[in-house]
Enzyme design. Structure first.
Site, short mmCIF file in Angstrom:
data_model
loop_
_atom_site.label_atom_id
_atom_site.label_comp_id
_atom_site.label_asym_id
_atom_site.label_seq_id
_atom_site.Cartn_x
_atom_site.Cartn_y
_atom_site.Cartn_z
N ASN A 11 0.76 -1.27 -0.05
CA ASN A 11 -0.08 0.03 -0.10
C ASN A 11 0.79 1.30 0.00
OD1 ASN A 11 -1.88 2.16 0.53
ND2 ASN A 11 -2.51 1.31 2.39
N HIS A 52 -9.79 0.90 4.90
CA HIS A 52 -8.49 1.24 5.54
C HIS A 52 -8.65 2.43 6.69
CE1 HIS A 52 -4.44 2.43 6.11
NE2 HIS A 52 -3.89 1.52 5.58
N GLU A 56 -7.23 4.70 7.26
CA GLU A 56 -6.95 6.15 6.85
C GLU A 56 -8.12 6.62 6.09
OE1 GLU A 56 -2.98 5.37 5.36
OE2 GLU A 56 -2.22 5.07 7.51
N GLU A 80 -5.77 -5.29 10.66
CA GLU A 80 -5.20 -4.17 10.83
C GLU A 80 -5.37 -3.18 12.22
OE1 GLU A 80 -2.95 -3.02 7.03
OE2 GLU A 80 -4.66 -1.68 7.15
N SER A 100 2.62 -1.80 10.52
CA SER A 100 3.97 -2.11 11.07
C SER A 100 4.73 -3.37 10.83
CB SER A 100 4.16 -1.71 12.51
OG SER A 100 3.87 -0.18 12.81
N GLY A 107 4.60 1.40 5.03
CA GLY A 107 5.95 2.11 5.25
C GLY A 107 7.11 1.13 4.50
P1 PGA Z 1 2.52 0.25 7.81
O1 PGA Z 1 0.98 0.60 7.09
O2 PGA Z 1 2.86 -0.71 7.36
O3 PGA Z 1 3.20 1.56 7.38
O4 PGA Z 1 2.15 0.34 9.31
C1 PGA Z 1 0.03 -0.60 6.96
C2 PGA Z 1 -1.23 -0.10 6.42
O5 PGA Z 1 -1.45 1.09 6.46
O6 PGA Z 1 -1.97 -0.78 5.60
#
Ligand code: PGA
Length: 248
Positions: free
Chosen positions: A7, A94, A96, A165, A207, A229
Site C-alpha cells: 500500500n 483502511h 486512513e 489491521e 508496522s 511504510g
Molecule cells: P504500515 O501501514 O505498514 O506503514 O504500518 C500498513 C497499512 O496502512 O496498511
C-alpha cells in the site's frame, strides 16, 4: 501461496511508482515460487503502473473507490473507471479512509459494487487501543465483518482478502503478538464461513517490516501481509517478497 500487498498510500509520485513497479518486476526475474503480489499506487499513477505491470504476475490495486456507480461526486473515482485503467483489486475500509468518514456501511456498499465490476476486494478491519484494552477486540471485529459482509455473494472469480489491521499498529512500529493475530484470524475465517464466504485470504497489516515479517508469514493462520511504510522502498519490499516466496 502467501500474499504481499504493498500500500503505497500518498507516499510516491507517478514516476516513483512506475520505477518501484519496474524494480519489483526486475526483482522477480528468475525467482521460483513467486508469491501473490499486489501493489496499490496513488490514483494518478494507476494507469502508468498498469502499463508497466501488463500481464505480469503482479496485480494492480487502488486505495479506495466511491460507493456509487457514477454521478456528481466531485473528487471521487468509480469502480468502472478503475477497471478501465487496468485495476484488478481495491483496498476498502483502511483506517486512513475510515478517518475521513468511511463507515462499515459504506465499506459494505463498496464491496458489493467492486465485486459487481469484477474487482477483487481487500477489506481492512481492526480495533483501536481503547477497544483492545477493554477486552472487546473480537466482538468489535465481529460487528465490522457482520455489517460489511452480510448479503455479499462473491463468485469463484472474486478473491476476497480481509486484512486484520489493529489501528494502533498502523505506522506506529508496534505489533500485536502472533497469538493475538492468530486468534483474530481464526475468528474472522469462522465468521466468514458462516456467512458462506469461502476461500478468503486473511492478512495481517500494521508496522510489518522485513525484521518482524517472518513470525507473521510463517504462521498457518496468516495468508499474507499488507504493508505500508516498508513497501515504498525496493529493498525492504523485495525482502518481504523473498520471505513470502520461501514460505509459500
Ligand atoms: P504500515 O501501514 O505498514 O506503514 O504500518 C500498513 C497499512 O496502512 O496498511
Amino acid at each position: 501461496m502467501k500474499t504481499i500487498i504493498a500500500n503505497w498510500k500518498m507516499e510516491l509520485g507517478v514516476r516513483e511508482s512506475v520505477a518501484l513497479a519496474r524494480g519489483v518486476l526486475r526483482g522477480l526475474r528468475g525467482m521460483q515460487d513467486v508469491p501473490n503480489i499486489l501493489v496499490a499506487p496513488t490514483f494518478p499513477a494507476l494507469f502508468e503502473v498498469s502499463k508497466v505491470l501488463g500481464r505480469s504476475r503482479v496485480q494492480l490495486a487502488a486505495q479506495t473507490v466511491h460507493t456509487e456507480e457514477q454521478g456528481a461526486y466531485t473528487g471521487s473515482v468509480s469502480a468502472k473507471v478503475l477497471k478501465e485503467v487496468g485495476v484488478q483489486a481495491v483496498i476498502l475500509g483502511h483506517s486512513e479512509t475510515r478517518a475521513m468518514g468511511e463507515t462499515d456501511e459504506d465499506v459494505h456498499q463498496k464491496v458489493d459494487l467492486a465485486l459487481r465490476h469484477g474487482l477483487h476486494v481487500i477489506v481492512a478491519v481492526g480495533e483501536s487501543m481503547a477497544t483492545r484494552e477493554a477486552g472487546e477486540t473480537e466482538g468489535f471485529i465481529h460487528d465490522q465483518i457482520k455489517t460489511i459482509f452480510t448479503g455479499i455473494h462473491p463468485t469463484k472469480r472474486h478473491t476476497i482478502y480481509v486484512a486484520y489491521e489493529p489501528l494502533w499498529a498502523i505506522g506506529s512500529g508496534k505489533v500485536p503478538s502472533i497469538q493475538d493475530v492468530s486468534s483474530v484470524h481464526t475468528a474472522i475465517k469462522q465468521q466468514l464461513d458462516e456467512l458462506d464466504i469461502l476461500d478468503v485470504s486473511v492478512l495481517y497489516g500494521g508496522s510489518v517490516i522485513p525484521e518482524n515479517a517472518y513470525e507473521f508469514l510463517n504462521h498457518s493462520s496468516v495468508d499474507g501481509v499488507l504493508v505500508g511504510g516498508a513497501s515504498v522502498r525496493i529493498k525492504s519490499l523485495m525482502e518481504l517478497i523473498h520471505l513470502a516466496s520461501e514460505l509459500s
